[in-house]
Design a protein around this motif. Structure first.
Motif, PDB file in Angstrom:
ATOM      1  N   TRP A 701       0.814  -1.220   0.000  1.00 42.19           N
ATOM      2  CA  TRP A 701       0.000   0.000   0.000  1.00 42.19           C
ATOM      3  C   TRP A 701       0.847   1.271   0.000  1.00 42.19           C
ATOM      4  O   TRP A 701       0.305   2.364   0.021  1.00 42.19           O
ATOM      5  CB  TRP A 701      -0.928   0.011   1.203  1.00 42.19           C
ATOM      6  N   THR A 702       2.179   1.149   0.011  1.00 44.85           N
ATOM      7  CA  THR A 702       3.035   2.338  -0.046  1.00 44.85           C
ATOM      8  C   THR A 702       3.485   2.531  -1.488  1.00 44.85           C
ATOM      9  O   THR A 702       4.125   1.651  -2.064  1.00 44.85           O
ATOM     10  CB  THR A 702       4.257   2.181   0.869  1.00 44.85           C
ATOM     11  N   PRO A 703       3.181   3.670  -2.111  1.00 41.48           N
ATOM     12  CA  PRO A 703       3.576   3.888  -3.506  1.00 41.48           C
ATOM     13  C   PRO A 703       5.087   3.868  -3.665  1.00 41.48           C
ATOM     14  O   PRO A 703       5.838   4.208  -2.751  1.00 41.48           O
ATOM     15  CB  PRO A 703       2.999   5.278  -3.822  1.00 41.48           C
ATOM     16  N   ASP A 704       5.518   3.455  -4.837  1.00 44.94           N
ATOM     17  CA  ASP A 704       6.941   3.437  -5.157  1.00 44.94           C
ATOM     18  C   ASP A 704       7.447   4.871  -5.236  1.00 44.94           C
ATOM     19  O   ASP A 704       6.970   5.666  -6.046  1.00 44.94           O
ATOM     20  CB  ASP A 704       7.144   2.728  -6.501  1.00 44.94           C
ATOM     21  N   PRO A 705       8.437   5.268  -4.403  1.00 45.47           N
ATOM     22  CA  PRO A 705       8.894   6.658  -4.424  1.00 45.47           C
ATOM     23  C   PRO A 705       9.788   6.983  -5.610  1.00 45.47           C
ATOM     24  O   PRO A 705      10.108   8.131  -5.835  1.00 45.47           O
ATOM     25  CB  PRO A 705       9.681   6.769  -3.118  1.00 45.47           C
ATOM     26  N   VAL A 706      10.242   5.979  -6.358  1.00 48.81           N
ATOM     27  CA  VAL A 706      11.134   6.213  -7.492  1.00 48.81           C
ATOM     28  C   VAL A 706      10.410   5.823  -8.772  1.00 48.81           C
ATOM     29  O   VAL A 706      10.330   4.648  -9.105  1.00 48.81           O
ATOM     30  CB  VAL A 706      12.443   5.403  -7.348  1.00 48.81           C
ATOM     31  N   PRO A 707       9.825   6.774  -9.483  1.00 48.46           N
ATOM     32  CA  PRO A 707       9.063   6.429 -10.683  1.00 48.46           C
ATOM     33  C   PRO A 707       9.944   5.817 -11.762  1.00 48.46           C
ATOM     34  O   PRO A 707      11.105   6.174 -11.917  1.00 48.46           O
ATOM     35  CB  PRO A 707       8.485   7.770 -11.142  1.00 48.46           C
ATOM     36  N   ARG A 708       9.377   4.874 -12.494  1.00 41.32           N
ATOM     37  CA  ARG A 708      10.067   4.305 -13.641  1.00 41.32           C
ATOM     38  C   ARG A 708       9.915   5.254 -14.834  1.00 41.32           C
ATOM     39  O   ARG A 708       9.105   6.179 -14.825  1.00 41.32           O
ATOM     40  CB  ARG A 708       9.475   2.936 -13.977  1.00 41.32           C
ATOM     41  N   LYS A 709      10.685   4.977 -15.888  1.00 43.25           N
ATOM     42  CA  LYS A 709      10.656   5.882 -17.033  1.00 43.25           C
ATOM     43  C   LYS A 709       9.269   5.967 -17.645  1.00 43.25           C
ATOM     44  O   LYS A 709       8.796   7.042 -18.008  1.00 43.25           O
ATOM     45  CB  LYS A 709      11.657   5.409 -18.084  1.00 43.25           C
ATOM     46  N   ASP A 710       8.584   4.811 -17.744  1.00 42.04           N
ATOM     47  CA  ASP A 710       7.253   4.839 -18.354  1.00 42.04           C
ATOM     48  C   ASP A 710       6.265   5.569 -17.463  1.00 42.04           C
ATOM     49  O   ASP A 710       5.300   6.148 -17.933  1.00 42.04           O
ATOM     50  CB  ASP A 710       6.756   3.431 -18.648  1.00 42.04           C
ATOM     51  N   GLN A 711       6.528   5.628 -16.132  1.00 44.57           N
ATOM     52  CA  GLN A 711       5.642   6.375 -15.249  1.00 44.57           C
ATOM     53  C   GLN A 711       5.788   7.877 -15.489  1.00 44.57           C
ATOM     54  O   GLN A 711       4.836   8.627 -15.371  1.00 44.57           O
ATOM     55  CB  GLN A 711       5.941   6.030 -13.799  1.00 44.57           C
ATOM     56  N   TYR A 712       7.041   8.329 -15.802  1.00 46.09           N
ATOM     57  CA  TYR A 712       7.211   9.740 -16.125  1.00 46.09           C
ATOM     58  C   TYR A 712       6.342  10.123 -17.323  1.00 46.09           C
ATOM     59  O   TYR A 712       5.673  11.156 -17.334  1.00 46.09           O
ATOM     60  CB  TYR A 712       8.678  10.036 -16.458  1.00 46.09           C
TER      61      TYR A 712
END
Length: 721
Positions: A701-712
């Motif tokens: 339930w804790t969001p990933d604090p380091v976005p992946r490239k596709d998330q950008y």
């Protein structure tokens, strides 16, 4: 001078000598004497496994968890004829709790919004409609939202809508321009985890509409029951009128969206807020009315009463009616717990067994935790089972003598005994639930026993019976008179609530109880209620330690929220100074509640605070406590100087260089990565810092604090309307 009796001295001496001579044997003998009550601890051990799961800072591998449960089962089967059998059983129960909690997490796992999305077009199916004074709150199953891919769409979103092109109901497909973001992280380390709360309810984001919502199509079959429940609540509110109609709708359907904030505040301050949560009181009154009403009605016909088991018929009717009430009110944890308890009581009637016992409570707790393991860490489960365990333990010890006494004497004496019983019940239930209210809400209603003593008889003998009659007659269109009678009772209850809430000092604010304090209260209370011998009273000492914990534990000196928009500093007198009283009011209210203060003050924009510890100017603030210097720079210009002389630097901007003098540095990157931060200061050992994510770890339930490239890419695409 008072002399200790010689007999008591001799007994104490013998007990001390026996303990010194063979402490292990004495302990085994005492436990053997309690053997018949070991089953009562089954849900405690099962819950310990669930608690261990939620305390972990990482997600345990499913394979390892199931292997541990299998090993525990094997050990229990192989060592069942040895003295290790109780230990193996305890290990098996705990491992089963851990396994079920892990499997439940995998079952409900669903996408969470990666970041703020929108303003963007949102299309989806309305699952639920919650009415608020100035807006509708829609629970939507999204079908498309901005640039999010289908596999990244959350199961549901909760969106507030202020205007509609037309009426909206569950089952409607709508289109609206909206903005949404992930559930908020804890306001400080150890605070309520709203992300975990939303995760287990399938809510992947919260937001608001930026205009009116358009209904594209409607499909009543998609949400038939929700539409029925919504129409029923609206019908009750329309027949009775507001504001009593809103409370009546909540008591009959579980829909609390029509209750005003003023009513809720009065009920909270008077200790009557539990009346709004469909729990054992409501379920017991509804099923009890059906059971005793049908049995009394059938008893009017001697031919039926003497030839047929009307008591068991009434039990079946109560079971059916209670199940219907459970489904109608939405099936919350407290309602499920209440129905399980009632079902076990009625099943005991059907098989001619004792109905109410701690064994019944233990079975109900095991069933509820097996179905919803996450309920263990939520206030509803904790408070409801604390109250029912304490009351049943009291009933088992004194219930028989009290029941005999109530049946003796004239009517005035019976009434007095009943009122005393209500008072004692309220006192015990309030004492059992009070510590949990302090832990979760930081407040305690001092006059709760007075409010309950006045309101509970009115609810039990007037409001809920008329509610049951009204619900039964509603299909025939004859609910008008019963609901009107129910409304008169509700007005009486609210008059009591307002009167009690207006008393001086009606609400006591208490600093946040640490987790170890809650554990101490829970274990001490369970020992007191579940054991039978004299050593049960040892639990009182453990409970007392837990109750003292809010005043023992030190509150943070400095706090900063996860978005870096607001900071708080504790004053020398125990108050709270806020960097802003206008921004992030929700977070500020949580901090104030955890500090046990009613209101905070704004720290000086320029100058020195009243306690002389905080000095501010246009470049930022400096906090000096016990010889330690904590810098709160307002921008890059002051950051360089603070990094050369401060012991701690807390910057809302990124710190890209080194801070030679600082023992700790908290900057914008730390807040983004680890959530809210809090700083404690010990004059001897110096500062210590904890973060919200550092305390709870990395969980589903804790969001990933380091976005992946596709998330950008998705974030930028989704942000375009």
């Amino acid at each position: 001078m008072y002399h200790i009796p010689a007999r008591l001295t001799r007994r104490v001496g013998i007990a001390v000598l026996a303990m010194l001579r063979d402490p292990f044997g004495l302990l085994l003998g005492a436990l053997q004497a309690e053997r018949a009550r070991f089953f009562y601890f089954a849900p405690v051990l099962f819950g310990a496994g669930i608690a261990f799961y939620f305390a972990l800072p990482f997600e345990p591998p499913i394979g390892a968890v199931l292997a541990a449960a299998g090993f525990s089962l094997f050990a229990f089967a192989m060592l069942r004829h040895t003295v290790l059998r109780p230990a193996c059983m305890a290990l098996l129960l705990a491992s089963c709790g851990l396994s079920l909690a892990t499997l439940q997490t995998e079952r409900v796992r669903a996408p969470i919004l990666p970041a703020q999305v929108g303003p963007a077009q949102l299309e989806g199916l309305v699952r639920k409609v919650e009415r608020r004074p100035n807006a509708l709150r829609l629970v939507i199953r999204p079908e498309s939202f901005g640039g999010l891919r289908t596999q990244d769409l959350p199961s549901t979103l909760r969106i507030s809508v202020r205007s509609m092109d037309g009426p909206v109901q569950p089952g409607d497909r709508i289109r609206v321009l909206a903005s949404a973001q992930p559930p908020s992280s804890p306001a400080e380390p150890g605070a309520f985890d709203f992300q975990r709360y939303a995760f287990y309810r399938g809510i992947g984001g919260y937001g608001f509409a930026l205009g009116s919502a358009e209904v594209l199509s409607t499909n009543p079959a998609e949400a038939r029951f929700s539409r029925f429940r919504d129409r029923l609540a609206a019908r009750i509110a329309d027949v009775m009128g507001m504001p009593s109609g809103g409370i009546a709708a909540a008591l009959i359907t579980g829909d609390r969206s029509r209750i005003t904030e003023e009513q809720q505040q009065a009920l909270r301050d008077s200790g009557l807020a539990h009346l709004l949560a469909i729990s054992g009181l409501h379920m017991g009154l509804v099923t009890g009315f059906l059971f005793f009403g049908l049995r009394a009605g059938l008893a009017l016909f001697p031919g039926v009463a003497l030839r047929w088991p009307i008591k068991k018929w009434a039990a079946v009717a109560a079971l059916s009616g209670g199940f219907g009430y459970l489904v109608l009110t939405g099936g919350s944890v407290t309602t499920v717990r209440a129905y399980v308890m009632v079902a076990l009581v009625m099943l005991a009637v059907l098989v001619d067994r004792r109905a109410i016992s701690l064994r019944t409570v233990a079975i109900a707790a095991l069933l509820v935790l097996a179905i919803t393991p996450e309920a263990l860490v939520e206030p509803g489960f904790q408070m409801s089972f604390a109250a029912v365990t304490a009351l049943v333990a009291l009933y088992e010890r004194f219930g028989e003598s009290w029941r005999v006494g109530v049946g003796q004497g004239g009517l005035p004496r019976r009434i007095v005994r009943y009122l005393v019983g209500v008072g004692v019940t309220t006192l015990i239930a309030g004492a059992a639930t009070g510590p949990f209210a302090i832990y979760h809400f930081g407040r305690f209603a001092d006059y709760g026993i007075l409010g309950n003593l006045a309101a509970i008889p009115l609810v039990a003998f007037w409001v809920m019976p008329w509610a049951t009659v009204g619900a039964l007659l509603m299909p025939l269109g004859l609910e008008g008179v019963p609901l009107w009678m129910m409304g008169q009772g509700i007005e009486g209850v609210m008059a009591i609530a307002y009167a009690v809430a207006d008393l001086p000092g009606a609400v006591r604010l208490v600093p946040a109880m640490p987790l170890w304090g809650l554990i101490a209260v829970t274990l001490g209370g369970l020992w007191l209620c579940l054991m039978s011998r004299g050593w049960r009273y040892w639990g009182l000492a453990v409970v007392a330690l837990g109750l003292l914990s809010p005043h023992i534990a030190e509150r943070p000196l400095v706090r900063v929220d996860a978005d870096g928009r607001i900071l708080a500093v504790r004053t020398a007198s125990g108050g709270t100074m806020l960097s802003s009283t206008r921004r992030e009011k929700f977070t500020a209210r949580q901090w104030l509640a955890r500090d046990g203060v009613a209101a905070g003050t704004a720290w000086p924009a320029a100058g020195v605070s009243a306690d002389g510890r905080l000095r501010c100017d246009s470049a930022g603030c400096i906090l000096r406590v016990e010889g330690w210097m904590i810098a709160l720079p307002a921008g890059p210009a002051a950051l360089q100087e603070d990094c050369r002389r401060a012991d701690v630097v807390i910057s809302l901007e990124p710190v890209r260089g080194r801070c030679p003098s600082a023992r700790y540095v908290i900057d914008r990157f730390d807040l983004w990565r680890d959530g809210a931060h809090a700083l404690w200061l010990d004059p001897q050992s110096g500062p210590s810092i904890r973060s919200a994510d550092g305390v709870r770890g990395t969980r589903p339930w804790t969001p990933d604090p380091v976005p992946r490239k596709d998330q950008y890419w998705r974030k930028s695409a989704a942000s375009r309307p």
